[in-house]
Design a protein around this motif. Structure first.
Motif, PDB file in Angstrom:
ATOM      1  N   SER A  71       0.821  -1.213   0.000  1.00  0.00           N
ATOM      2  CA  SER A  71       0.000   0.000   0.000  1.00  0.00           C
ATOM      3  C   SER A  71       0.852   1.259   0.000  1.00  0.00           C
ATOM      4  O   SER A  71       0.496   2.266  -0.625  1.00  0.00           O
ATOM      5  CB  SER A  71      -0.929  -0.004   1.221  1.00  0.00           C
ATOM      6  OG  SER A  71      -1.838  -1.087   1.166  1.00  0.00           O
ATOM      7  N   SER A  72       1.990   1.213   0.693  1.00  0.00           N
ATOM      8  CA  SER A  72       2.834   2.416   0.805  1.00  0.00           C
ATOM      9  C   SER A  72       3.366   2.864  -0.548  1.00  0.00           C
ATOM     10  O   SER A  72       3.664   4.051  -0.749  1.00  0.00           O
ATOM     11  CB  SER A  72       3.992   2.163   1.773  1.00  0.00           C
ATOM     12  OG  SER A  72       4.917   1.224   1.232  1.00  0.00           O
ATOM     13  N   ALA A  73       3.488   1.922  -1.479  1.00  0.00           N
ATOM     14  CA  ALA A  73       3.997   2.271  -2.808  1.00  0.00           C
ATOM     15  C   ALA A  73       2.981   3.074  -3.619  1.00  0.00           C
ATOM     16  O   ALA A  73       3.334   3.672  -4.637  1.00  0.00           O
ATOM     17  CB  ALA A  73       4.371   1.005  -3.570  1.00  0.00           C
ATOM     18  N   TYR A  74       1.731   3.082  -3.164  1.00  0.00           N
ATOM     19  CA  TYR A  74       0.670   3.777  -3.892  1.00  0.00           C
ATOM     20  C   TYR A  74       0.205   5.056  -3.196  1.00  0.00           C
ATOM     21  O   TYR A  74      -0.669   5.754  -3.714  1.00  0.00           O
ATOM     22  CB  TYR A  74      -0.535   2.840  -4.075  1.00  0.00           C
ATOM     23  CG  TYR A  74      -0.265   1.696  -5.013  1.00  0.00           C
ATOM     24  CD1 TYR A  74      -0.592   1.770  -6.364  1.00  0.00           C
ATOM     25  CD2 TYR A  74       0.343   0.525  -4.557  1.00  0.00           C
ATOM     26  CE1 TYR A  74      -0.341   0.715  -7.232  1.00  0.00           C
ATOM     27  CE2 TYR A  74       0.601  -0.534  -5.412  1.00  0.00           C
ATOM     28  CZ  TYR A  74       0.265  -0.438  -6.746  1.00  0.00           C
ATOM     29  OH  TYR A  74       0.520  -1.487  -7.601  1.00  0.00           O
ATOM     30  N   THR A  75       0.765   5.348  -2.037  1.00  0.00           N
ATOM     31  CA  THR A  75       0.325   6.508  -1.269  1.00  0.00           C
ATOM     32  C   THR A  75       1.414   7.574  -1.224  1.00  0.00           C
ATOM     33  O   THR A  75       2.603   7.264  -1.381  1.00  0.00           O
ATOM     34  CB  THR A  75      -0.044   6.099   0.165  1.00  0.00           C
ATOM     35  OG1 THR A  75       1.049   5.388   0.756  1.00  0.00           O
ATOM     36  CG2 THR A  75      -1.266   5.189   0.168  1.00  0.00           C
ATOM     37  N   PRO A  76       1.035   8.824  -1.013  1.00  0.00           N
ATOM     38  CA  PRO A  76       2.042   9.894  -0.917  1.00  0.00           C
ATOM     39  C   PRO A  76       2.978   9.647   0.264  1.00  0.00           C
ATOM     40  O   PRO A  76       2.606   8.955   1.220  1.00  0.00           O
ATOM     41  CB  PRO A  76       1.193  11.154  -0.689  1.00  0.00           C
ATOM     42  CG  PRO A  76      -0.185  10.798  -1.121  1.00  0.00           C
ATOM     43  CD  PRO A  76      -0.338   9.333  -0.883  1.00  0.00           C
ATOM     44  N   PRO A  77       4.180  10.194   0.234  1.00  0.00           N
ATOM     45  CA  PRO A  77       5.095  10.019   1.364  1.00  0.00           C
ATOM     46  C   PRO A  77       4.496  10.623   2.626  1.00  0.00           C
ATOM     47  O   PRO A  77       3.742  11.596   2.562  1.00  0.00           O
ATOM     48  CB  PRO A  77       6.360  10.752   0.922  1.00  0.00           C
ATOM     49  CG  PRO A  77       5.921  11.674  -0.164  1.00  0.00           C
ATOM     50  CD  PRO A  77       4.766  11.018  -0.840  1.00  0.00           C
ATOM     51  N   PRO A  78       4.813  10.050   3.784  1.00  0.00           N
ATOM     52  CA  PRO A  78       4.263  10.570   5.041  1.00  0.00           C
ATOM     53  C   PRO A  78       4.820  11.954   5.354  1.00  0.00           C
ATOM     54  O   PRO A  78       5.853  12.354   4.801  1.00  0.00           O
ATOM     55  CB  PRO A  78       4.724   9.540   6.078  1.00  0.00           C
ATOM     56  CG  PRO A  78       5.934   8.903   5.482  1.00  0.00           C
ATOM     57  CD  PRO A  78       5.691   8.888   4.002  1.00  0.00           C
ATOM     58  N   PRO A  79       4.156  12.708   6.222  1.00  0.00           N
ATOM     59  CA  PRO A  79       4.634  14.046   6.566  1.00  0.00           C
ATOM     60  C   PRO A  79       5.974  13.995   7.288  1.00  0.00           C
ATOM     61  O   PRO A  79       6.342  12.961   7.878  1.00  0.00           O
ATOM     62  CB  PRO A  79       3.536  14.584   7.491  1.00  0.00           C
ATOM     63  CG  PRO A  79       2.845  13.366   8.021  1.00  0.00           C
ATOM     64  CD  PRO A  79       2.915  12.353   6.925  1.00  0.00           C
ATOM     65  N   GLU A  80       6.682  15.087   7.242  1.00  0.00           N
ATOM     66  CA  GLU A  80       7.978  15.177   7.910  1.00  0.00           C
ATOM     67  C   GLU A  80       7.815  14.900   9.409  1.00  0.00           C
ATOM     68  O   GLU A  80       6.871  15.363  10.040  1.00  0.00           O
ATOM     69  CB  GLU A  80       8.569  16.569   7.703  1.00  0.00           C
ATOM     70  CG  GLU A  80       9.989  16.722   8.228  1.00  0.00           C
ATOM     71  CD  GLU A  80      10.573  18.079   7.922  1.00  0.00           C
ATOM     72  OE1 GLU A  80      11.636  18.397   8.475  1.00  0.00           O
ATOM     73  OE2 GLU A  80       9.968  18.830   7.124  1.00  0.00           O
ATOM     74  N   GLY A  81       8.727  14.115   9.933  1.00  0.00           N
ATOM     75  CA  GLY A  81       8.665  13.779  11.349  1.00  0.00           C
ATOM     76  C   GLY A  81       7.856  12.535  11.660  1.00  0.00           C
ATOM     77  O   GLY A  81       7.813  12.098  12.810  1.00  0.00           O
TER      78      GLY A  81
END
Length: 270
Positions: free
Chosen positions: A155-165
């Motif tokens: 799933s992580s390959a299809y979602t935007p990168p997480p916010p900083e921190g």
């Protein structure tokens, strides 16, 4: 709204939790719970482990950030006639309503690991556990080849990168990280132990039907599909997950039985 609260109130995790009941009860049966023991079940959902704990005679408080899951837990406890099992909303990073040393046992199975600020989570769990008591965590393991770690990885390959921190919840599945978090709040390293354990998801439907439940009701998977649809890649995500669910299914009779490895952490509170 608190983004963690929004995530777990999205969809309806009770649909997924139905597949976890037997393994939840089996895990609880190994925790040495006795009548009258005071148990805090943190990140309790609708009571997959809290209800079995209460059935063993413990005085159980289930705490979850998701209001819909708290209400579902209350309904389950009432249906079971369990007046020794209460549920309330709360945040694992700040258990301000709970007293120091109030619990003999703190249990969190795939719950508190998803809260932000893991050092605060460790501090709060230790604070509310009485001297001589225990904390037991069940945490998914990053990079593990079994179901949940792979769902999150795909799933992580299809979602935007997480916010900083952002700190990945999966780091609770790494022994060195767990040790660092608990020793930072005064727990001795030798009072932290680890066992690799297995949780099995079971439903009467097919793996494809089980995946459909994740797509409709599990917040992280729902978010992944929403992002994939915006990029025209929803079919690719569906195909990858279909392959995963079918490959991991160990039932050969049209039903679904998928084991998933997790790290079981036990902390002794001296």
């Amino acid at each position: 709204m608190n983004p963690n609260k929004a995530l777990w109130e999205k969809g309806d995790f009770t649909k997924i939790a139905e597949s976890m009941r037997d393994s939840g009860s089996a895990l609880v049966s190994r925790l040495g719970i006795s009548r009258g023991m005071k148990v805090l079940d943190l990140g309790c959902g609708d009571g997959t482990t809290a209800i079995p704990e209460a059935k063993l005679g413990a005085e159980v408080l289930g705490v979850d950030i998701a209001g819909n899951l708290v209400e579902a837990g209350k309904m389950r406890a009432a249906a079971e006639g369990l007046d020794n099992c209460r549920f309330q909303e709360g945040d694992a990073t700040d258990l301000r309503d709970l007293g120091d040393g109030a619990y003999d046992l703190v249990v969190t199975v795939f719950g508190a690991m998803f809260a932000p600020r893991p050092f605060d989570v460790a501090k709060e769990m230790v604070r509310v556990t009485r001297p001589g008591g225990r904390i037991v965590m069940g945490n998914w393991i990053p990079g593990d080849p079994t179901l949940v770690a792979q769902i999150l990885k795909i799933s992580s390959a299809y979602t935007p990168p997480p916010p900083e921190g952002f700190v990945s919840p999966m780091l609770w599945g790494v022994e060195s990280n767990v040790t660092e978090r608990f020793t930072s709040v005064g727990v001795a390293k030798e009072d932290i132990s680890f066992v690799k354990d297995v949780f099995t998801f079971e439903i009467s439907g097919t793996p494809s039907e089980f995946l459909d439940m994740f797509r409709k009701y599990y917040g992280p998977t729902m978010n992944a599909f929403e992002a994939a649809e915006k990029n025209g890649k929803a079919e690719d995500l569906q195909r990858e997950l279909e392959e995963l669910f079918n490959k991991q299914n160990q039932s050969g009779n049209g039903t679904t039985s998928i084991p998933a490895n997790f790290l079981r952490v036990t902390v002794l509170r001296k």
